[in-house]
Design a protein around this motif. Structure first.
Motif, PDB file in Angstrom:
ATOM      1  N   ARG A 180      24.077  30.500  36.698  1.00 40.38           N
ATOM      2  CA  ARG A 180      25.262  31.077  37.187  1.00 40.38           C
ATOM      3  C   ARG A 180      25.048  32.705  37.668  1.00 40.38           C
ATOM      4  NH1 ARG A 180      26.175  32.907  31.000  1.00 40.38           N
ATOM      5  NH2 ARG A 180      25.469  30.599  30.917  1.00 40.38           N
ATOM      6  N   PRO A 181      25.798  33.934  38.668  1.00 39.90           N
ATOM      7  CA  PRO A 181      25.814  34.370  39.060  1.00 39.90           C
ATOM      8  C   PRO A 181      25.152  36.134  37.705  1.00 39.90           C
ATOM      9  CG  PRO A 181      27.847  33.973  39.767  1.00 39.90           C
ATOM     10  CD  PRO A 181      26.917  32.596  38.673  1.00 39.90           C
ATOM     11  N   ARG A 182      24.721  36.402  38.416  1.00 42.25           N
ATOM     12  CA  ARG A 182      24.062  37.769  37.199  1.00 42.25           C
ATOM     13  C   ARG A 182      24.824  38.972  37.875  1.00 42.25           C
ATOM     14  NH1 ARG A 182      18.568  38.908  38.313  1.00 42.25           N
ATOM     15  NH2 ARG A 182      18.307  37.785  39.602  1.00 42.25           N
ATOM     16  N   ASP A 183      24.055  40.091  36.943  1.00 45.49           N
ATOM     17  CA  ASP A 183      24.468  41.325  36.754  1.00 45.49           C
ATOM     18  C   ASP A 183      25.214  41.818  37.980  1.00 45.49           C
ATOM     19  OD1 ASP A 183      22.341  41.576  35.859  1.00 45.49           O
ATOM     20  OD2 ASP A 183      20.833  41.211  37.824  1.00 45.49           O
ATOM     21  N   LEU A 184      26.984  41.570  37.130  1.00 41.51           N
ATOM     22  CA  LEU A 184      27.716  42.000  37.593  1.00 41.51           C
ATOM     23  C   LEU A 184      28.170  43.442  37.561  1.00 41.51           C
ATOM     24  CD1 LEU A 184      28.110  39.081  37.410  1.00 41.51           C
ATOM     25  CD2 LEU A 184      30.500  39.332  36.796  1.00 41.51           C
ATOM     26  N   GLU A 185      28.190  44.110  38.320  1.00 40.73           N
ATOM     27  CA  GLU A 185      28.614  45.635  38.855  1.00 40.73           C
ATOM     28  C   GLU A 185      30.026  46.469  39.641  1.00 40.73           C
ATOM     29  OE1 GLU A 185      25.967  50.034  39.942  1.00 40.73           O
ATOM     30  OE2 GLU A 185      25.895  47.311  40.644  1.00 40.73           O
ATOM     31  N   ASP A 240      31.142  28.416  47.795  1.00 43.16           N
ATOM     32  CA  ASP A 240      31.873  29.528  47.066  1.00 43.16           C
ATOM     33  C   ASP A 240      31.579  30.409  45.809  1.00 43.16           C
ATOM     34  OD1 ASP A 240      34.648  28.813  49.369  1.00 43.16           O
ATOM     35  OD2 ASP A 240      33.788  27.082  48.535  1.00 43.16           O
ATOM     36  N   TYR A 241      32.165  30.801  45.792  1.00 51.47           N
ATOM     37  CA  TYR A 241      32.423  32.333  44.869  1.00 51.47           C
ATOM     38  C   TYR A 241      33.804  32.154  43.995  1.00 51.47           C
ATOM     39  CZ  TYR A 241      27.648  33.007  45.340  1.00 51.47           C
ATOM     40  OH  TYR A 241      25.984  33.235  45.404  1.00 51.47           O
ATOM     41  N   VAL A 242      34.332  32.453  42.954  1.00 52.29           N
ATOM     42  CA  VAL A 242      35.354  32.387  42.004  1.00 52.29           C
ATOM     43  C   VAL A 242      35.151  33.654  40.890  1.00 52.29           C
ATOM     44  CG1 VAL A 242      36.835  31.419  40.739  1.00 52.29           C
ATOM     45  CG2 VAL A 242      35.785  30.172  42.406  1.00 52.29           C
ATOM     46  N   VAL A 243      36.680  34.653  41.327  1.00 45.09           N
ATOM     47  CA  VAL A 243      35.945  35.464  40.814  1.00 45.09           C
ATOM     48  C   VAL A 243      37.513  35.773  39.827  1.00 45.09           C
ATOM     49  CG1 VAL A 243      36.430  37.918  40.320  1.00 45.09           C
ATOM     50  CG2 VAL A 243      34.939  36.932  42.292  1.00 45.09           C
ATOM     51  N   GLN A 244      36.579  35.757  38.331  1.00 43.91           N
ATOM     52  CA  GLN A 244      38.026  35.664  37.006  1.00 43.91           C
ATOM     53  C   GLN A 244      38.208  37.033  36.502  1.00 43.91           C
ATOM     54  OE1 GLN A 244      36.830  32.268  35.374  1.00 43.91           O
ATOM     55  NE2 GLN A 244      37.886  30.582  36.121  1.00 43.91           N
ATOM     56  N   PHE A 294      35.759  40.979  34.364  1.00 42.35           N
ATOM     57  CA  PHE A 294      35.580  40.307  35.360  1.00 42.35           C
ATOM     58  C   PHE A 294      34.261  39.189  35.205  1.00 42.35           C
ATOM     59  CE2 PHE A 294      37.463  43.777  37.293  1.00 42.35           C
ATOM     60  CZ  PHE A 294      38.479  43.410  38.013  1.00 42.35           C
ATOM     61  N   ARG A 295      34.785  38.152  35.708  1.00 38.39           N
ATOM     62  CA  ARG A 295      33.542  37.183  35.773  1.00 38.39           C
ATOM     63  C   ARG A 295      33.016  36.713  37.001  1.00 38.39           C
ATOM     64  NH1 ARG A 295      34.903  32.660  31.289  1.00 38.39           N
ATOM     65  NH2 ARG A 295      35.760  31.441  32.217  1.00 38.39           N
ATOM     66  N   VAL A 296      32.080  35.931  37.564  1.00 41.78           N
ATOM     67  CA  VAL A 296      32.111  35.056  38.812  1.00 41.78           C
ATOM     68  C   VAL A 296      30.935  33.688  38.904  1.00 41.78           C
ATOM     69  CG1 VAL A 296      31.361  35.089  41.268  1.00 41.78           C
ATOM     70  CG2 VAL A 296      31.881  37.415  39.676  1.00 41.78           C
ATOM     71  N   LEU A 342      28.311  36.383  32.756  1.00 41.97           N
ATOM     72  CA  LEU A 342      28.428  37.045  31.490  1.00 41.97           C
ATOM     73  C   LEU A 342      28.815  37.988  32.297  1.00 41.97           C
ATOM     74  CD1 LEU A 342      24.893  38.216  30.111  1.00 41.97           C
ATOM     75  CD2 LEU A 342      26.816  36.348  29.326  1.00 41.97           C
ATOM     76  N   PRO A 343      30.521  38.367  31.380  1.00 38.55           N
ATOM     77  CA  PRO A 343      31.497  39.502  32.300  1.00 38.55           C
ATOM     78  C   PRO A 343      31.275  40.912  32.246  1.00 38.55           C
ATOM     79  CG  PRO A 343      32.333  38.442  29.829  1.00 38.55           C
ATOM     80  CD  PRO A 343      30.718  37.905  29.555  1.00 38.55           C
TER      81      PRO A 343
END
Length: 1343
Positions: free
Chosen positions: A717-722, A747-751, A787-789, A802-803
């Motif tokens: 999973r991607p991490r450290d969303l900013e 690909d990356y999907v942003v929700q 958001f989450r990725v 993580l959101p």
């Protein structure tokens, strides 16, 4: 019928386009116009009649052409002038003022009321009084009011004012005053120089909520089990208060079928129980306007009982009342009293019938309607079945209803006679009439009600009788007829239709316009069209009288009409197939007696867009490169756009794809790339499509590097969303990618998730290539985002990250409106407006709501509007099936959305009012008829015509004493058809048929019942065809008569044929009389089965045949040649043949033939003598000869079981038992013979009286002669030519009782067995030799 039909030419303005239309035979007057792009072609007959009428039209001296005037071809009779006039009057509804503001502001118009308060206007005494009245007109109207039919001088009352540019009254009580002083009946008058319009008579009442009178209530003493009524008697309020019962501690009173509140507010106890005195009872009244609740002093109950202890265990006792000593009694009615009552209800209102009964046990209530069923779609039961409510009452709901109250002690009934009356309601409401000078018209005011309403006409607010005389006006009951109208004829007319239950007031103005032609569309329009397509050039215009329009090309030539051109009555020019030479400048010219106007349209013809090299289906291995071609040819002056779809969805061009002008290349093909690819080549005028399918095969090759050999998995999973770069409508989201687990991230999907409308639900926001880890996200106003990725590779998707932290955008007015707006009627007097509500990302602000607007499409009245928070709104009291313009606009606390599009909806449909006429029936054949009828008038359909429907039923058969089902059947003919075919009828029958018109509401009235008779047909198949086989020689057939003779039976035809495997014999045909139902077939072939086909006949021919086959043996199989080393053994035994499945063969016994070795032959010869357990023996010889592998021939002298019969003679245990019995009998016979020869009273020598000498040859070999003195062999045997004993027909072979499997056949067919008697001297050592193998010798040695 008049000698020539009337032609009705009406001009209607619709959607900014003047549309002239014609109505033909049977069309109602004033046929409404359609939109310009929906106009239909008038046929040549109507055009010719129009020209002839124009040519024959008389001219008044000194008067030019003033528009079309209708006239019949030829000289009509005097009565026809009325019909001509009525048709001509429909022109009054033809002209409407265009919505163009420049025309609206220039043309004069009498006033029209656009908004007014309701007739019964109840106001809150705490607020200012507002009485609405708004109107439009040119010039703008002025307003004044009357109160109680007297002029209301507003200037004299400082509390009363009138809004600017409006007639709305405002009565202000901020400075004091009593609202009750202003109660009364108000009426608004809107006036300009062309007339006066009136509002309804508005009855103003002030809401009242009086206090409950103080009273002291004594305790209510009642015996347990007795009925009780606690009366409420609330104070009279305006409007009436809502009543409910509670205890003094504000606890609601539990109601059930024993205790319930009546419609009058009283509380009824069907029987009182001891628990009822555990609380007190207080009646409460809630008043609507003041929002107050008033409570009556509570009632206290004291229940007298024979069982003073309140034992809770008795509540669930199966017979609670008898357990407490309460006497059971039959029901009696508490409300209403007596056995019958009556009730009156107005049409369109709700009917509430109520029956409350007492009794022990508590009675049950059931409702019925005398002579019919309760209307299931409108009836519902309330108050535990004590009340019956019928909504939207109509005349058919009148009649007698009765309620039945019953318990185990008995039942009673109460009959309620319901009468339905009706306040006036519109049949034809008068409409505004706009005419040209010199034209004729009419106003129609037609209403219905019960009792029949009276109609009163007024002009400009004054009774028509007191108005100045007008020679051009004539009143005929509910119709005012205008002839040769002039400018001075302008006025506003009022129609008042009233009876004792209410009134209807309608305004309709008569406006006379004298306007030269005007063009309404922009000048010098450019229209581009694709070659070979159909197009239409519009030229909207206006004028009064109605102008005529003509088209010209390139400023010269004759009028364009005919051939490739067609001019519609609304002025549009249609070119049926565009060619290159059609390019040019087209001029439309509108002309009337006041002048002319013209406009030009430039037409450009473009080449079509075509894909000349289309993508092809391809199969590719995973990891390879694929190229899909798409080469396009288009008009160079048009901008070309090429896009791609995958599986009919827009294709996201990732970093693995390359989109070029004429191709699409996919690098590193993966399984997810498999699917259909569509190339879409489009310009602003047209488009072309081409599709191909890509199939991806898995790559089985060995990995070429160490990384490829490693196991692949889903990414981490991607991490450290900013979140950075925060803005009103955007934000930048950055993340750190997780491990790709040996498979690159593609690909990356942003929700996103929002916490207002759908908290906890994640939605896809956008998709980015795998090389991106930071992106700018477009946001919607007033959404609290989180958001989450999710990362994606060829293996699959990662777990969501993580959101992120939340980010709320600021609000704004909506930028869109709800979609899928519809208007449909659910009842005949309403229209339900529905739409798809907007989601969280399109709300843009708090308190999202919808402004719903509607108005009648034809009337062009003011918009009605209401604010709704849901997704539907029901408009009530609408006319039947009329079009409405509908708009739904989104609004939040920040403002309104954009102006919504106008959607056309329709109010509810009513049942059709007319039935098809001139129904003609033509019989096609015995099972089908052809129907033809005349269409009904469109205004009688009262909805969308779904179909014409025929109901038909079989009245009787032409055959005597034949019962037929009279169940009604139906056949539908969708659309506006005039003929159809009804099939699947029964022949030779009498039918009746009725036709109805069907719309969305249901069936209309039935037409006149038609009768017809179907001719004879072929019969159905005979019933219960049975095939029985009682023995081997015969087969019995039985059947019953056909279920449907379809005529007079003349006989039966039986066809049968013998078959054996794949071989089929010759077919035999038998004909029988109609009364014969049995037949016996004599079998000619005992082996074969038979196939029977039976059909019945009439004069028309043979009907459907029923086929059966004769029974087959259960173990029937195709015979095959047996191996030469293991011949089968056949046992012939007496018996009877099965009556159902046996197959016998009869033949005479024959000698066993010698067959060459090339054709294997199996022969079984059996000898047996049965002396026990039978009264008569049967001698049978069975010879089975296999002539070929597929043919078996069986010859039998007498009837016997064959070896393939499944009876007791073929069972192993039975064969063994028979062999044992035969062997025992044989042993006994041999012992008897030996005793006679050796131990009996006489030896053999004595019998022969010949001394035995040593020279006797028999002595040497130990043999003895057991013959009698006649030298005959033993009975049952005979001496063969070689001195051996030949077996007879009645003897069983010993081999049948021994191990038959040991025996063999020689090449000549002789049998060799281990039990054969050796006759050669060399092989016989004497009669005491232990080597003897014969059973005779063996038994002899034992003796």
């Amino acid at each position: 019928m008049p000698p020539s039909r009337l032609i009705d030419f009406c001009a209607v303005w619709d959607a900014g386009v003047f549309l002239a239309s014609a109505a033909g035979k049977g069309a109602p007057s004033g046929v409404p116009g359609r939109r310009l792009n929906e106009a239909e072609t008038l046929n040549s007959v109507r055009e010719a009649q129009f020209q002839r009428l124009e040519a024959e039209r008389p001219r008044r001296p000194g008067c030019g052409v003033r528009g079309p005037v209708l006239r019949m071809a030829g000289q009509p009779p005097p009565w026809a002038y009325t019909a001509i006039l009525l048709c001509a009057l429909s022109l009054g509804r033809a002209i409407e003022i265009p919505m163009d503001p420049s025309i609206q502001n220039e043309l004069s118009q009498p006033p029209t009321i656009t908004k007014q308060s309701v007739k019964d206007h109840i106001v809150d005494p705490r607020d200012n009084i507002l009485i609405e009245c708004e109107a439009k007109g040119n010039p703008a109207p002025s307003f004044h009011w009357t109160r109680n039919s007297k002029f209301f001088n507003i200037a004299k009352d400082p509390r009363v004012s009138m809004r600017r540019r409006s007639g709305t009254l405002v009565i202000d009580f901020r400075s004091g005053g009593r609202p009750e002083e202003y109660e009364g009946e108000y009426q608004c008058f809107a006036r300009n120089k062309f007339g006066t319009a009136l509002s309804n008579r508005i009855r103003l009442q002030v809401s009242k909520s009086p206090l409950w009178p103080k009273e002291n209530l004594d305790p209510v003493v009642v015996q347990e089990g007795a009925p009780l009524t606690l009366q409420c008697n609330p104070p009279p309020g305006l409007p009436s208060p809502v009543i409910f019962w509670m205890s003094s501690s504000m606890e609601p009173i539990t109601q059930d079928k024993r205790v319930s509140q009546g419609h009058n507010g009283d509380l009824y106890f069907s029987n009182v129980v001891l628990q009822d005195m555990q609380t007190d009872y207080s009646c409460n009244a809630r008043f609507h306007f003041t929002h107050t609740i008033q409570q009556k002093n509570p009632f206290t109950l004291k229940v007298l009982t024979n069982h003073p202890y309140n034992d809770s265990s008795l509540r669930n006792h199966p017979d609670m009342y008898s357990a407490r000593g309460v006497a059971e009694r039959t029901p009696s009615f508490m409300y209403p009293q007596g056995t019958a009552s009556s009730q009156m209800v107005l049409r369109g209102m709700d009917l509430l019938l109520e029956c409350i009964a007492s009794g022990v046990p508590t009675p049950d209530i059931a409702w019925y309607k005398k002579g019919g069923d309760l209307p299931s779609d409108k009836a519902k039961f309330e108050n535990f079945n004590k009340a019956l409510r019928i909504t939207n009452v109509s005349e058919e709901d009148s009649g007698e209803y009765f309620c039945l109250a019953s318990n185990k002690m008995g039942s009673i009934r109460h009959t309620i006679s319901v009468r339905v009356k009706a306040a006036p309601y519109w049949l034809d409401e008068p409409k505004n009439l706009i005419l040209a000078p010199g034209e004729d018209g009419r106003l129609v005011c037609r209403a219905n009600g019960n009792p029949k309403p009276t109609v009163q006409w007024m002009v400009n607010g004054e009774p028509l009788q007191s108005a100045p005389p007008n020679p051009n006006r004539e009143v005929a009951g509910d119709t005012i007829i205008f002839r040769d109208t002039q400018i001075s004829s302008r006025a506003v007319y009022q129609c008042n239709s009233s009876n004792e239950h209410g009134y209807l007031l309608a305004n309709a103005f008569v406006s006379v316009l004298d306007v030269p032609p005007r063009m309404l569309s922009p000048r010098n329009q450019l229209i581009r069209v694709i070659l070979y397509n159909r197009t239409r050039l519009d030229c909207p215009f206006f004028g009064s009288p109605i102008p005529t329009l003509r088209w010209f090309k390139n400023g010269q030539g004759s009028n364009l009409d005919g051939g490739n051109y067609h001019v519609y009555e609304n002025g549009s020019l249609e070119i049926k197939m565009i060619r290159k030479e059609d390019q040019g400048i087209y001029t439309c010219v509108a002309t009337n007696i006041l002048g002319k106007a013209e406009n030009q349209v430039r037409l450009e013809v473009k080449d079509p867009t075509r894909i000349y090299r289309m993508p092809e289906d391809q199969v590719a291995k995973r990891g390879s490169t694929v190229q899909l071609e798409c080469r396009v040819k288009h008009d160079p002056s048009l901008k070309l756009t090429v896009s791609w779809l995958k599986d009919d969805e827009p294709l996201y061009i990732s970093n693995r794809m390359k989109k070029e002008e004429d191709s699409l290349t996919i690098f590193g093909v993966a399984e997810r790339d498999q699917g259909s690819y569509t190339c879409v080549a489009s310009t602003e005028l047209d488009q072309d499509l081409a599709k191909a399918y890509l199939t991806v095969l898995a790559d089985q090759a060995t990995p070429t590097n160490r990384l490829a050999a490693l196991p692949k998995g889903r990414p981490d999973r991607p991490r450290d969303l900013e979140l950075t770069d925060l803005a009103e409508r955007s934000v930048r989201l950055t993340w750190i990618p997780g491990d790709d687990n040996n498979s690159p991230i593609t690909d990356y999907v942003v929700q996103f998730e929002e916490d207002q409308f759908q908290p906890g639900v994640w939605h896809d926001h956008s998709r980015f290539p795998g090389s991106v880890n930071s992106a700018v996200l477009r946001l919607s106003p007033y959404v609290n985002y989180q958001f989450r990725v999710i990362a994606i590779n060829e293996v699959g998707s990662s777990h969501p990250s993580l959101p992120s932290e939340r980010y709320r955008t600021s609000g704004a007015p909506p930028e869109s409106n709800p979609s899928d707006v519809k208007g449909e009627g659910t009842r005949k007097n309403n229209m339900e407006i529905t739409w798809t509500p907007m989601n969280a990302t399109s709300a843009f602000g708090p308190n999202l709501r919808y402004i719903v607007k509607w108005r009648r499409r034809e009337a062009r009245e003011a918009w009605n509007n209401v604010t709704v928070w849901g997704s539907r709104y029901v408009v009530g009291q609408t006319p039947v099936y009329v079009p409405y313009e509908i708009r739904v606009q989104a609004e939040n606390d920040f403002g309104k959305g954009p102006e919504p599009d106008t959607v056309i909806g329709y109010s509810g449909e009513d049942y059709p009012r007319a039935a098809p006429t001139d129904v003609k029936i033509r019989v096609l054949n015995s099972t089908a008829i052809s129907l033809q009828w005349s269409r009904v008038y469109s205004d009688t359909v009262q909805g969308q015509l779904r179909e014409y429907r025929a109901y038909y039923w079989r009245e009787s058969s032409l055959l005597k004493n034949l019962w037929v089902s009279q169940k009604r059947q139906q056949a539908g003919f969708p659309g506006d058809r005039l003929r159809g075919v009804v099939s699947r009828l029964f022949p030779y029958s009498n039918y009746k048929l009725e036709m109805v018109v069907v719309n969305g509401r249901g069936d209309g009235p039935r037409s006149e019942t038609k009768e017809f008779t179907t001719p004879e047909g072929v019969p159905s198949a005979p019933r219960r065809f049975r095939v029985r086989q009682p023995n081997l020689e015969t087969i019995n057939l039985e059947w019953d008569h056909p279920e449907h003779p379809n005529g007079i039976l003349i006989g039966y035809t039986l066809k049968y044929v013998a078959f054996n495997g794949t071989k089929v014999g010759k077919q035999i045909v038998e004909n029988f009389s109609p009364n014969q139902t049995k037949f016996t077939v004599q079998r000619a072939d005992p082996v074969s089965r038979y196939r029977f086909s039976l059909s019945a006949r009439t004069q028309v021919g043979s009907g459907e045949a029923v086929t059966e086959e004769s029974p087959a043996p259960p173990n029937e199989a195709t015979p095959t040649a047996a191996p030469p080393t293991s011949p089968p053994t056949t046992v012939g035994a007496p018996g009877t043949v099965s009556s159902t499945d046996a197959t016998a063969a009869t033949a005479e016994a024959t000698a066993v033939p010698t067959v060459p070795p090339v054709s294997p032959t199996t022969t079984a010869t059996t000898e047996a003598t049965a002396t026990a357990a039978t009264s008569a023996s049967t001698t049978t010889t069975t010879t089975t000869t296999t002539e070929s592998p597929a043919t078996t021939r069986t010859e039998i002298r007498e009837s016997a079981y064959t070896n393939n019969q499944a009876d007791i003679a073929t069972q192993g245990w039975f064969i063994g038992l028979m062999c044992a019995i035969a062997l025992l009998v044989l042993i006994l016979l041999i012992v008897c013979f030996i005793k006679r020869s050796r131990g009996g009273k006489y030896p053999v020598r004595e019998k022969k009286d010949v001394p035995l000498g040593p020279e006797d040859p028999k002595e040497e070999d130990g043999s003895f002669d057991y013959s009698d003195e006649d030298n005959k062999p033993l009975q049952g045997s005979q001496t063969s030519l070689d001195g051996t004993i030949k077996q007879q027909e009645s003897d069983d072979s010993l081999v049948d009782y021994g191990e038959g499997g040991e025996g063999q056949f020689n090449e000549d067919g002789s049998f060799i067995g281990q039990y054969t008697v050796k006759k050669d001297k060399e092989e016989t050592e004497g009669n005491e030799s232990s080597e003897a193998t014969s059973p005779v010798n063996a038994i002899y040695s034992l003796a």
